[in-house]
Design a protein around this motif. Structure first.
Motif, PDB file in Angstrom:
ATOM      1  N   UNK A   1       0.816  -1.204   0.000  1.00 45.65           N
ATOM      2  CA  UNK A   1       0.000   0.000   0.000  1.00 45.65           C
ATOM      3  C   UNK A   1       0.856   1.262   0.000  1.00 45.65           C
ATOM      4  N   UNK A   2       1.966   1.231   0.703  1.00 43.19           N
ATOM      5  CA  UNK A   2       2.849   2.402   0.802  1.00 43.19           C
ATOM      6  C   UNK A   2       3.967   2.383  -0.234  1.00 43.19           C
TER       7      UNK A   2
ATOM      8  N   UNK B   1       7.234   4.589   7.947  1.00 41.47           N
ATOM      9  CA  UNK B   1       6.526   5.120   9.106  1.00 41.47           C
ATOM     10  C   UNK B   1       5.022   5.106   8.922  1.00 41.47           C
ATOM     11  N   UNK B   2       4.565   5.466   7.724  1.00 40.55           N
ATOM     12  CA  UNK B   2       3.132   5.417   7.415  1.00 40.55           C
ATOM     13  C   UNK B   2       2.634   3.975   7.487  1.00 40.55           C
ATOM     14  N   UNK B   3       3.422   3.054   6.949  1.00 43.44           N
ATOM     15  CA  UNK B   3       3.057   1.638   6.998  1.00 43.44           C
ATOM     16  C   UNK B   3       2.878   1.179   8.445  1.00 43.44           C
ATOM     17  N   UNK B   4       3.779   1.610   9.326  1.00 40.46           N
ATOM     18  CA  UNK B   4       3.681   1.254  10.743  1.00 40.46           C
ATOM     19  C   UNK B   4       2.443   1.879  11.383  1.00 40.46           C
ATOM     20  N   UNK B   5       2.141   3.113  10.993  1.00 38.95           N
ATOM     21  CA  UNK B   5       1.007   3.832  11.587  1.00 38.95           C
ATOM     22  C   UNK B   5      -0.335   3.194  11.224  1.00 38.95           C
ATOM     23  N   UNK B   6      -0.443   2.607  10.028  1.00 39.58           N
ATOM     24  CA  UNK B   6      -1.715   2.022   9.600  1.00 39.58           C
ATOM     25  C   UNK B   6      -1.755   0.513   9.794  1.00 39.58           C
ATOM     26  N   UNK B   7      -0.704  -0.053  10.363  1.00 37.09           N
ATOM     27  CA  UNK B   7      -0.535  -1.503  10.451  1.00 37.09           C
ATOM     28  C   UNK B   7      -1.716  -2.205  11.111  1.00 37.09           C
ATOM     29  N   UNK B   8      -2.209  -1.645  12.205  1.00 43.11           N
ATOM     30  CA  UNK B   8      -3.248  -2.322  12.990  1.00 43.11           C
ATOM     31  C   UNK B   8      -4.668  -1.928  12.582  1.00 43.11           C
ATOM     32  N   UNK B   9      -4.792  -1.245  11.443  1.00 42.99           N
ATOM     33  CA  UNK B   9      -6.082  -0.725  10.985  1.00 42.99           C
ATOM     34  C   UNK B   9      -6.721   0.166  12.057  1.00 42.99           C
ATOM     35  N   UNK B  10      -5.998   1.180  12.518  1.00 40.63           N
ATOM     36  CA  UNK B  10      -6.538   2.047  13.581  1.00 40.63           C
ATOM     37  C   UNK B  10      -7.720   2.866  13.098  1.00 40.63           C
ATOM     38  N   UNK B  11      -8.573   3.280  14.035  1.00 40.14           N
ATOM     39  CA  UNK B  11      -9.721   4.112  13.704  1.00 40.14           C
ATOM     40  C   UNK B  11      -9.324   5.578  13.576  1.00 40.14           C
ATOM     41  N   UNK B  12      -8.235   5.949  14.251  1.00 39.61           N
ATOM     42  CA  UNK B  12      -7.748   7.327  14.234  1.00 39.61           C
ATOM     43  C   UNK B  12      -6.262   7.314  13.894  1.00 39.61           C
ATOM     44  N   UNK B  13      -5.846   8.188  12.966  1.00 36.00           N
ATOM     45  CA  UNK B  13      -4.431   8.280  12.602  1.00 36.00           C
ATOM     46  C   UNK B  13      -4.003   9.736  12.726  1.00 36.00           C
ATOM     47  N   UNK B  14      -2.958   9.960  13.522  1.00 39.97           N
ATOM     48  CA  UNK B  14      -2.421  11.297  13.784  1.00 39.97           C
ATOM     49  C   UNK B  14      -1.055  11.398  13.119  1.00 39.97           C
TER      50      UNK B  14
ATOM     51  N   UNK C   1       0.855   9.509  -3.800  1.00 44.67           N
ATOM     52  CA  UNK C   1       0.561   8.182  -3.245  1.00 44.67           C
ATOM     53  C   UNK C   1      -0.001   8.293  -1.830  1.00 44.67           C
ATOM     54  N   UNK C   2       0.671   9.080  -0.982  1.00 40.49           N
ATOM     55  CA  UNK C   2       0.239   9.226   0.407  1.00 40.49           C
ATOM     56  C   UNK C   2      -1.140   9.877   0.490  1.00 40.49           C
ATOM     57  N   UNK C   3      -1.348  10.883  -0.348  1.00 38.15           N
ATOM     58  CA  UNK C   3      -2.644  11.562  -0.378  1.00 38.15           C
ATOM     59  C   UNK C   3      -3.754  10.572  -0.735  1.00 38.15           C
ATOM     60  N   UNK C   4      -3.495   9.718  -1.717  1.00 41.96           N
ATOM     61  CA  UNK C   4      -4.486   8.727  -2.128  1.00 41.96           C
ATOM     62  C   UNK C   4      -4.748   7.696  -1.038  1.00 41.96           C
ATOM     63  N   UNK C   5      -3.692   7.277  -0.346  1.00 41.93           N
ATOM     64  CA  UNK C   5      -3.848   6.325   0.766  1.00 41.93           C
ATOM     65  C   UNK C   5      -4.738   6.924   1.841  1.00 41.93           C
ATOM     66  N   UNK C   6      -4.456   8.167   2.218  1.00 38.15           N
ATOM     67  CA  UNK C   6      -5.230   8.843   3.260  1.00 38.15           C
ATOM     68  C   UNK C   6      -6.695   8.979   2.849  1.00 38.15           C
ATOM     69  N   UNK C   7      -6.925   9.436   1.615  1.00 37.99           N
ATOM     70  CA  UNK C   7      -8.299   9.632   1.152  1.00 37.99           C
ATOM     71  C   UNK C   7      -9.059   8.313   1.058  1.00 37.99           C
ATOM     72  N   UNK C   8      -8.394   7.272   0.586  1.00 40.36           N
ATOM     73  CA  UNK C   8      -9.058   5.973   0.452  1.00 40.36           C
ATOM     74  C   UNK C   8      -9.423   5.384   1.811  1.00 40.36           C
TER      75      UNK C   8
ATOM     76  N   UNK D   1      -5.336  19.981  -0.946  1.00 38.13           N
ATOM     77  CA  UNK D   1      -5.668  18.824  -1.781  1.00 38.13           C
ATOM     78  C   UNK D   1      -6.041  17.582  -0.981  1.00 38.13           C
ATOM     79  N   UNK D   2      -5.675  17.536   0.283  1.00 39.52           N
ATOM     80  CA  UNK D   2      -5.847  16.323   1.080  1.00 39.52           C
ATOM     81  C   UNK D   2      -7.021  16.394   2.050  1.00 39.52           C
ATOM     82  N   UNK D   3      -7.214  17.534   2.710  1.00 43.58           N
ATOM     83  CA  UNK D   3      -8.105  17.613   3.875  1.00 43.58           C
ATOM     84  C   UNK D   3      -9.491  18.140   3.531  1.00 43.58           C
ATOM     85  N   UNK D   4     -10.498  17.635   4.240  1.00 42.83           N
ATOM     86  CA  UNK D   4     -11.861  18.131   4.028  1.00 42.83           C
ATOM     87  C   UNK D   4     -12.246  19.206   5.055  1.00 42.83           C
ATOM     88  N   UNK D   5     -11.499  19.270   6.174  1.00 38.20           N
ATOM     89  CA  UNK D   5     -11.690  20.352   7.149  1.00 38.20           C
ATOM     90  C   UNK D   5     -10.317  20.870   7.567  1.00 38.20           C
ATOM     91  N   UNK D   6     -10.259  22.159   7.870  1.00 33.61           N
ATOM     92  CA  UNK D   6      -8.964  22.799   8.129  1.00 33.61           C
ATOM     93  C   UNK D   6      -9.067  23.739   9.319  1.00 33.61           C
TER      94      UNK D   6
END
Length: 241
Positions: free
Chosen positions: A119-120, A142-155, A170-177, A198-203
């Motif tokens: 994915x990354x 690092x992104x791979x580690x952050x999403x490893x456990x399928x967390x509900x919240x990613x900071x 690539x990262x933008x698409x991963x986040x949006x998907x 381009x990435x965020x829906x709220x700012x």
């Protein structure tokens, strides 16, 4: 809308006078929330409090209903994060690094490790050691580690640092998907205005440790030519406090 992160009256001021003052934000399920501000605005301070790395002077953060101050383990249980830099064990391979991290979770097997590596975009480098990686490659791991456990919240603190244009896309698409398909909630800090747009829906605009405003990206772009124009307007309107 289900509130996933509540930041209430959050204040942390250092001896040099920098930090954050009276931050209040609500973030909802599936949001990609962008914390936009220049270097030194206080973004990382807020994120360190959110992830239990430092304690605030006052205020609190609740994640999935649990206070990070009073019930930290439950608050952070379903959270993945990168704060400041993506760390790894330099003498383990990329796969071995994720295998090591997987020991903290019940639901991560070798198949999931290979899935996040693919994915990354670093599956073909899974047997290489990150001490040989570029900054962008380390960020991908690092992104791979952050999403490893399928967390509900990613900071994610400055997640696009060090990435080339292809890596940013690539990262933008991963986040949006993940936000769209899994309803994962993202809290992202950045000083890169174009990428936040381009990435965020709220700012939320953070300046000199104070939150100037929170709005949807759609509403901002309906009223301003670009997010940059909006940012400058907000800073000027608030008198460069």
């Amino acid at each position: 809308m289900e509130t996933v992160i509540e930041i209430n009256n959050l204040t942390k001021v250092y001896k040099n006078g920098r930090g954050i003052t009276d931050i209040n934000i609500e973030i909802y399920r599936g949001d990609i929330f962008g914390f936009l501000g220049p270097n030194g605005a206080g973004k990382t301070t807020a994120m360190k409090i959110m992830t239990g790395l430092i304690k605030p002077d006052s205020g609190d953060v609740k994640i999935l209903g649990y206070s990070v101050l009073e019930d930290f383990e439950k608050a952070i249980e379903k959270v993945g994060c990168i704060i400041e830099t993506a760390e790894s064990y330099p003498y383990l391979t990329a796969f071995e690094n994720l295998k090591q991290f997987s020991r903290f979770y019940d639901n991560v097997d070798n198949k999931r490790i290979e899935e996040v590596l693919e994915l990354t975009g670093i599956l073909k480098y899974k047997d290489e050691k990150p001490r040989k990686f570029s900054l962008g490659m380390k960020q991908r791991l690092g992104i791979a580690a952050a999403i490893l456990s399928k967390p509900e919240v990613i900071i994610l603190d400055e997640p696009l640092n060090g990435l080339d244009v292809e890596g940013m896309i690539d990262m933008r698409n991963i986040i949006k998907n993940l936000a769209k398909k899994e309803k994962t909630t993202f809290f992202i800090s950045s000083h890169l205005i174009h990428d936040v747009e381009l990435t965020c829906n709220r700012i939320g605009v953070l300046y000199n440790g104070r939150l100037l405003n929170v709005d949807t990206t759609k509403n901002i772009l309906n009223n301003y030519a670009s997010l940059e124009n909006y940012f400058i307007s907000e800073v000027e309107r608030n008198g460069r406090i």
